[in-house]
Motif scaffolding. Structure first.
Motif, short mmCIF file in Angstrom:
data_model
loop_
_atom_site.label_atom_id
_atom_site.label_comp_id
_atom_site.label_asym_id
_atom_site.label_seq_id
_atom_site.Cartn_x
_atom_site.Cartn_y
_atom_site.Cartn_z
N LEU A 164 32.11 40.83 32.76
CA LEU A 164 33.35 41.24 32.94
C LEU A 164 33.67 41.75 34.22
O LEU A 164 34.76 41.47 34.79
CB LEU A 164 33.55 42.21 31.83
N THR A 165 32.77 42.63 34.79
CA THR A 165 32.99 43.14 36.05
C THR A 165 33.32 42.00 37.03
O THR A 165 34.15 41.89 38.12
CB THR A 165 32.01 43.86 36.73
N GLU A 166 32.25 40.98 37.09
CA GLU A 166 32.25 39.88 38.01
C GLU A 166 33.59 38.98 37.62
O GLU A 166 34.17 38.53 38.87
CB GLU A 166 30.90 38.87 37.82
N ALA A 167 34.06 39.06 36.67
CA ALA A 167 35.36 38.03 36.11
C ALA A 167 36.46 39.00 36.97
O ALA A 167 37.33 38.12 37.73
CB ALA A 167 35.41 37.90 34.84
N TRP A 168 36.46 39.92 36.69
CA TRP A 168 37.64 40.77 37.35
C TRP A 168 37.37 41.01 39.09
O TRP A 168 38.81 40.47 39.54
CB TRP A 168 37.68 42.36 36.96
N ARG A 169 36.59 40.79 39.62
CA ARG A 169 36.51 40.88 41.01
C ARG A 169 36.78 39.51 41.39
O ARG A 169 37.24 39.27 42.81
CB ARG A 169 34.67 40.93 41.34
N LEU A 179 41.17 39.19 40.16
CA LEU A 179 42.38 40.19 40.56
C LEU A 179 42.64 40.09 42.01
O LEU A 179 44.04 39.94 42.10
CB LEU A 179 41.76 41.62 40.41
N PRO A 180 41.99 39.67 43.11
CA PRO A 180 42.19 39.55 44.27
C PRO A 180 43.33 38.39 44.39
O PRO A 180 44.25 38.27 45.16
CB PRO A 180 40.82 39.27 44.96
N THR A 181 43.19 37.31 43.55
CA THR A 181 44.21 36.33 43.63
C THR A 181 45.64 36.47 43.08
O THR A 181 46.47 35.84 43.42
CB THR A 181 43.52 35.18 42.50
N LEU A 182 45.71 37.64 42.44
CA LEU A 182 47.01 38.03 41.75
C LEU A 182 47.68 39.39 42.68
O LEU A 182 48.68 39.81 42.54
CB LEU A 182 46.75 38.64 40.48
N LEU A 183 47.04 39.99 43.59
CA LEU A 183 47.43 40.85 44.37
C LEU A 183 48.11 40.36 45.76
O LEU A 183 47.91 39.14 46.13
CB LEU A 183 46.26 41.89 44.67
N ASN A 184 48.68 41.15 46.55
CA ASN A 184 49.15 40.69 47.86
C ASN A 184 48.04 40.47 48.50
O ASN A 184 46.78 41.04 48.47
CB ASN A 184 50.15 41.85 48.39
N GLU A 185 48.14 39.39 49.67
CA GLU A 185 47.14 39.04 50.17
C GLU A 185 46.43 39.93 51.04
O GLU A 185 45.12 40.01 51.46
CB GLU A 185 47.63 37.67 51.26
N SER A 186 47.19 40.87 51.68
CA SER A 186 46.63 41.98 52.36
C SER A 186 45.90 43.14 51.57
O SER A 186 45.34 44.01 52.32
CB SER A 186 47.79 42.60 53.44
N ASP A 187 46.29 43.11 50.26
CA ASP A 187 45.70 44.40 49.79
C ASP A 187 44.08 43.95 49.33
O ASP A 187 43.85 42.82 49.33
CB ASP A 187 46.15 44.42 48.23
N HIS A 200 49.77 43.97 37.78
CA HIS A 200 48.92 42.90 38.40
C HIS A 200 47.75 42.92 37.52
O HIS A 200 47.08 41.88 37.15
CB HIS A 200 48.76 43.13 39.67
N ILE A 201 47.33 44.22 36.89
CA ILE A 201 46.11 44.40 36.46
C ILE A 201 46.32 43.76 34.93
O ILE A 201 45.17 42.94 34.35
CB ILE A 201 45.79 45.76 36.34
N ALA A 214 44.96 36.65 32.38
CA ALA A 214 44.22 35.29 32.97
C ALA A 214 42.58 35.09 32.44
O ALA A 214 42.05 34.27 32.48
CB ALA A 214 44.24 35.47 34.65
N LEU A 215 42.28 36.41 32.17
CA LEU A 215 40.77 36.43 31.79
C LEU A 215 40.55 36.36 30.19
O LEU A 215 39.46 36.25 29.87
CB LEU A 215 39.96 37.76 32.14
N LYS A 216 41.71 36.07 29.45
CA LYS A 216 41.58 36.14 28.12
C LYS A 216 40.56 34.77 27.72
O LYS A 216 39.71 35.02 26.77
CB LYS A 216 42.86 35.69 27.59
#
Length: 114
Positions: A14-19, A22-30, A101-102, A108-110
């Motif tokens: 689960l943690t790896e899937a979030w890792r 999530l970055p693909t859904l945030l602003n590129e600079s975050d 975004h979360i 997306a992880l469903k």
């Protein structure tokens, strides 16, 4: 009628899937860091650092209610490593945006959580 829709995914997976998602859904600079919650196998902790001069960081606790739905709690907001009052409008807008975004990430992880 009992509710049987429970999260069956291993916390490490689960943690790896979030890792990765999530970055693909945030602003590129975050920048986002995702860690397993040590106290609850159905939870992950998310630390998001904003880019630029603001130097804000946000900590969230994300807990799966079932295989599809997450509860998102804001744990802390800091600026330059100092805790700040998260009730001002600018920070509230940023928090709402990150929570959205979360939730998008959970959607997306469903495919892996159910």
């Amino acid at each position: 009628m009992s509710k049987t829709d429970v999260l069956t995914l291993d916390q490490n997976e689960l943690t790896e899937a979030w890792r990765t998602t999530l970055p693909t859904l945030l602003n590129e600079s975050d920048k986002a860091e995702v860690k397993a919650d040590e106290h609850d196998p159905k939870s992950v902790r998310i630390h998001i650092r904003t880019a630029g001069h603001a130097m804000y960081s946000f900590d969230f606790l994300v807990t799966y209610v079932d295989s599809r739905e997450v509860k998102v709690d804001l744990v802390d907001v800091e600026k330059d490593d100092q805790t700040v009052d998260e009730r001002n409008d600018v920070i509230q807008n940023m928090v709402e945006d990150y929570i959205r975004h979360i939730h998008e990430c959970a959607q997306a992880l469903k495919k892996v959580t159910s």
